[in-house]
Design an enzyme around this catalytic site. Sequence first.
Site, short mmCIF file in Angstrom:
data_model
loop_
_atom_site.label_atom_id
_atom_site.label_comp_id
_atom_site.label_asym_id
_atom_site.label_seq_id
_atom_site.Cartn_x
_atom_site.Cartn_y
_atom_site.Cartn_z
N PHE A 41 -20.15 -17.91 5.04
CA PHE A 41 -18.90 -17.14 4.89
C PHE A 41 -17.77 -17.94 5.55
O PHE A 41 -17.06 -17.45 6.41
CB PHE A 41 -19.01 -15.75 5.54
CG PHE A 41 -20.21 -14.95 5.09
CD1 PHE A 41 -20.13 -14.18 3.93
CD2 PHE A 41 -21.40 -14.96 5.80
CE1 PHE A 41 -21.22 -13.43 3.51
CE2 PHE A 41 -22.50 -14.22 5.38
CZ PHE A 41 -22.41 -13.45 4.24
N ASP A 50 -19.25 -20.42 0.88
CA ASP A 50 -18.45 -19.22 0.62
C ASP A 50 -18.53 -18.94 -0.88
O ASP A 50 -18.68 -19.86 -1.68
CB ASP A 50 -16.99 -19.44 1.04
CG ASP A 50 -16.25 -18.12 1.24
OD1 ASP A 50 -16.04 -17.73 2.40
OD2 ASP A 50 -15.89 -17.47 0.24
N CYS A 94 -16.91 -7.91 11.69
CA CYS A 94 -15.49 -7.53 11.83
C CYS A 94 -15.27 -6.10 11.31
O CYS A 94 -14.15 -5.69 11.06
CB CYS A 94 -14.58 -8.52 11.11
SG CYS A 94 -14.90 -8.64 9.36
N1 SAH Z 1 -15.35 -17.52 9.00
C1 SAH Z 1 -14.11 -17.50 8.26
C2 SAH Z 1 -13.68 -16.10 7.87
C3 SAH Z 1 -14.68 -15.36 7.03
S1 SAH Z 1 -13.99 -14.06 6.09
C4 SAH Z 1 -13.04 -18.21 9.05
O1 SAH Z 1 -13.29 -18.63 10.19
O2 SAH Z 1 -11.94 -18.37 8.55
C5 SAH Z 1 -15.31 -13.68 5.03
C6 SAH Z 1 -15.53 -14.67 3.88
O3 SAH Z 1 -16.71 -14.28 3.21
C7 SAH Z 1 -14.45 -14.71 2.82
O4 SAH Z 1 -13.97 -16.03 2.70
C8 SAH Z 1 -15.16 -14.29 1.52
O5 SAH Z 1 -14.73 -15.06 0.39
C9 SAH Z 1 -16.58 -14.61 1.83
N2 SAH Z 1 -17.62 -13.84 1.14
C10 SAH Z 1 -17.65 -12.52 0.85
N3 SAH Z 1 -18.84 -12.18 0.32
C11 SAH Z 1 -19.59 -13.31 0.28
C12 SAH Z 1 -20.93 -13.61 -0.14
N4 SAH Z 1 -21.73 -12.66 -0.62
N5 SAH Z 1 -21.36 -14.87 0.00
C13 SAH Z 1 -20.56 -15.84 0.49
N6 SAH Z 1 -19.29 -15.62 0.89
C14 SAH Z 1 -18.81 -14.38 0.80
#
Ligand code: SAH
Length: 399
Positions: free
Chosen positions: A233, A255, A343
């Site tokens: 993610f 992601d 979060c």
């Molecule tokens: N760690 C990041 C913030 C994460 S926000 C940072 O430091 O900036 C959560 C992220 O999860 C988003 O970018 C979203 O696109 C992604 N996401 C949501 N569902 C997902 C999934 N099933 N698999 C992979 N990524 C996912």
Amino acid sequence: MDKVILKPRREESLLRFHPWVFSGAIGQIVGHPAEGDLVSVCAADGKLLACGHYQIGSIAVRILSFDEDPTLPDFWERMLLRAFQLRDAFGLTQSARTNCYRLVHGEGDGLPGLIIDYYDGVCVLQAHSVGMFRAKTAICEALKTVYGERLKAVYDKSSGTAPFKAGLELVDGYLYKADGFVTSKDELVVLENGNKFLVNWQEGQKTGFFLDQRENRAAVGRLAEGRHVLNLFCYTGGFSVYALAGGAAHVDSVDSSQRAMDMVDRNVALNGFTPDRHTSYCADAIDFIKKVPDGAYDLVIVDPPAFAKHRGALKNALRAYQRLNAAAIAKVAPGGFVFTFSCSQVVDKEAFALAVFSAAAESGRSVRILDRLNQPADHSVNIYHPEGEYLKGLLLYVE
Ligand code: SAH
């Protein structure tokens, strides 16, 4: 100003400075406030308690003031200055290494319904209430006063957050642009702890960047040396860049958003890391972790989006956190670290720790908690509004 009169004995939470009035606590409304209007809130005996933005819904009034008059012309300026001074007090506004931070964190800054993120002179505003949406021009003027020459632009990104109500035109756009500010790309490069990141407030998620992970990213950087890192993610690669800067042998970033992954590649290059130390995967993180061979990584970051957006989704969310963390803990190499986060505001620290405990137990491995992680001080929590605390994490050591 129209008046909201509470039912008898329903003033308790306001006397303890909680900034919300629930519709069920209201006995009578004197006048016909429109949504977003300022109203005064009185106890059943008529005593004035507070003033705030009125809105139809479960939270009927969001309090802006328990003492000062929010109709005074310098209200916004004073509140934004207070928010600025707080960030200044812990060195965020003058830093040569960090030029992005959250200026206003809603209730945490006494401004329920308002988020303002600062990106090296560009303020991105998100209104979560009708009142804040209607006040955005006044807020923009106050930002000009607070930042002066430093302000490059103010961008309103409320279309996804402000409640859609008749008469509100929810179209994102600039409220202000300084002379010479070029907006053809709606993005710029910011510095966070000396690392460079592209932020695109128009196309990016939320206001463009997740400023709340600044300190946790630094913690990853400190432990990354020589490690094989998996960043699940990853969004635009915040943790990945810090891990590379901290000397990671290799980082894999995952992601599901292709747009985010394009930004990861650009951010890795922007910081001067060669592509042989980093690989991007546009994939579902849960599928990805399941296919990882055991022990392939010795530092794993798990930072999913909020699995529960409301109380009703809590049970399923906790199960999802457990499943995800069980996979991460099972796969990390002996002597490895797992940084795991939630979060979701409705998932509190204890519930999250319990989900991770169950995940650890499922893996059967020796797991120790080395640290408990939080949101940073610019995402300030009003002690009278504990709901403002939303980001929680654990640093695990797995043998
Ligand atoms: N760690 C990041 C913030 C994460 S926000 C940072 O430091 O900036 C959560 C992220 O999860 C988003 O970018 C979203 O696109 C992604 N996401 C949501 N569902 C997902 C999934 N099933 N698999 C992979 N990524 C996912």
